[in-house]
Scaffold this active site. Sequence first.
Site, PDB file in Angstrom:
ATOM      1  N   GLU A  84      27.761  77.414  25.090  1.00 49.39           N
ATOM      2  CA  GLU A  84      27.597  77.500  26.532  1.00 49.39           C
ATOM      3  C   GLU A  84      27.691  78.920  27.080  1.00 49.39           C
ATOM      4  OE1 GLU A  84      26.701  75.147  28.480  1.00 49.39           O
ATOM      5  OE2 GLU A  84      26.903  73.413  27.142  1.00 49.39           O
ATOM      6  N   SER A 358      54.728  16.352  46.794  1.00 53.67           N
ATOM      7  CA  SER A 358      56.112  16.048  46.416  1.00 53.67           C
ATOM      8  C   SER A 358      56.827  17.173  45.682  1.00 53.67           C
ATOM      9  CB  SER A 358      56.149  14.784  45.549  1.00 53.67           C
ATOM     10  OG  SER A 358      55.817  13.652  46.331  1.00 53.67           O
TER      11      SER A 358
END
Length: 719
Positions: A84, A358
């Site tokens: 690079e 219940s």
Amino acid sequence: MSKKRIIFGVAFLFTTVITGFTLYLCIILYGNYTIDNKQFVMNETTTVEDFQGEVISHLYLENRYLVSIDEIPDHVKHAFIAVEDHRFYSHQGIDFKSIGRALYRDIVTRSKAEGASTITQQLAKNVFLSSEKTVLRKTKEVLIAVNLESRYSKDEILEMYLNRIYFGHGAYGIQAASQLYFNKDVSDLTVDEGALLAALPKAPNHFSPLKDLERGKDRRNVVLGLMERHGYLSAEEAVRLQGRNIPVNHVAQTNNAAYHSYIDLVLEEAEQKYHLSEEEILRGGYRIVVEMDRNLQQTTYDLFQDPNNFPASTGENIVEGSIVLISNETGGVAAVQGGREYVRKGFNRAHAKRQPGSIFKPLAVFAPALETGTFHPYSIIPDEEIDYGGYIPRNFSNTYEGEITIYDAMKDSANAPAVWLLNELGTDVAKNSLEKQNIPLDDNGLAIALGGIRDGVSPLQIAAAYSTYANSGNYREPFYIRAIYDRNGVLVAQNEGIEMEVLSPQTAWYMTRMLEAVVSDGTGNTGVYDGPLAGKTGTTAYENVAGANRDIWFAGYTPELSGAIWMGYDRTDENNFLTASSSVPTTLFKNVLSQSINEEEREVAFHIPNGIEDLDAPIRFVGIHDLSAKASLSWSGGKVNLSWSGSDDERLQYIIYEKTDEGTKKIAEITDTEYTINRVNLFSLNSYIVVPYNPQIEREGEPSNIAKAEFHLFSNEAS
């Protein structure tokens, strides 16, 4: 040389000089181009892990794990620099030779091919600028690059660059790339592996070895050649490394659907409780430690995928469900499923409120009643139809005993006794107890006893409330997140373990004993689990269709876990309703426990707390139909021997009554099934009755047959 070439050369030289002079002036005049340091803060992947340190999920906008420059081997740095920006350590942010070459290419090709950017310029572009190719943008890039070089060291710039660049397949930064392609940390990369990663940023999708292995290898070898050219490798090393195959050990990011419900609720809790938005979580690089039991989470998911564990659909929609399981030890949610086909960010039924039926009776009625001290599990209460100002609760079986113990009312899920008991307590007592367990109610009617409440409750609320019984009456607020650490490892949030005493340990233990009976002998006896389990079933009816149900539940707990499971339709109507009972979720709950808790790790029983009175098993009456009374004469005089078949439970007592001309009188109270009456007038024999007596409830049972004493002249008794 032709005249045209001379003119072109002069023009190129003039342009280069003017450009260079312009850049020089810009750098001098605008050298302090504004740089916002906050823009250098990079998105970093957040990891979610269980309390054992195993990673469960990765959450991110950009999959990135930041590393310091010291963690990156020199040969990896050299690979990037070689390909690079090989003069990286010698320039001041701008490589004028490269710029000249780039300008020449632009003029020759009459395009904006650009190129020749240094690593510093690439960092400037990625952080501050768009990807457009204009002279103005290039000028800004140069200005920022020079400014970066004046503010940061070369190593700092290289560190920011290597942590920011994109490597393909969702991996940002060199650490994520190293884990993606090689399943290792960047510090462990070899020279050729580092060269491969350095080959990718130019065109990640094009050079990725996961897409084209040979193309990736060719590009890697170019990088190795550049490393040799710039003195980072010898020719022999370069040739040897170029001959290696690419050692790709690709690790795909896991996206286990079994975890989706849990992860969404983790994000919800992070925002609501710790004020961390989802965006902050996805960007912030946090480490979130959660309470998930991965085995239990996977088991619940797998069982939820099996249609045989759910009722068949009556309409076009499937019967949905959700389950929450909480660790009794910590109060943390160990597993949760928000639906059978749950998708990320979907409707999570674990927090959705439904009518509880219940399963609400223990919470709203029976536990508060025992807590008053007025009632005991074996207290007798009415079991009959009673009109409470127009509200007449009826038992499901539509049969009534007249009176019943609290123990049996719970075991058999009788409605009428529960409503009577709530009426005696007052709804405020029930609501106060529920509110302490994070179940606030605006309702005031007696239907609370049967779970008839306006807004409903969620499986999470029910699971947490039932854990109160498992934890000796202490309610713990349920949670998903144990701790959150920031990207620097600093603890930023932690569960505080909120706990409140709701019931006495004695009441909690009585509830456990009664709820065990529900599972062993009552409405919760379907399914198989070979371990201690206490729980309660629940059903709500759908009134528009005879015999249909809207919601079916099971809530319960073992010594290790408390939980609740709900089944039903998201929207119940005439085409989508339940014909199944609560036996279906009860069976599934037991299957979850059987498949997730190893037999050798299961407790053999619930452990009674110190100083607590245990609840004996209920004493049951027996019918006595074979009472006999035999009179005989012996040397000691006349006598009558009574005998009958009794109960195997030696706690049951028997009261003996004698019927005479003057009436009936009690002559004995014993625990045996034989009794001798001495000094009997054999010429005036009477009749006898035996009545069983239950000392637990202080009640007599049904009387036996009447036995008339019969005289036998001789007795087998030795004189």
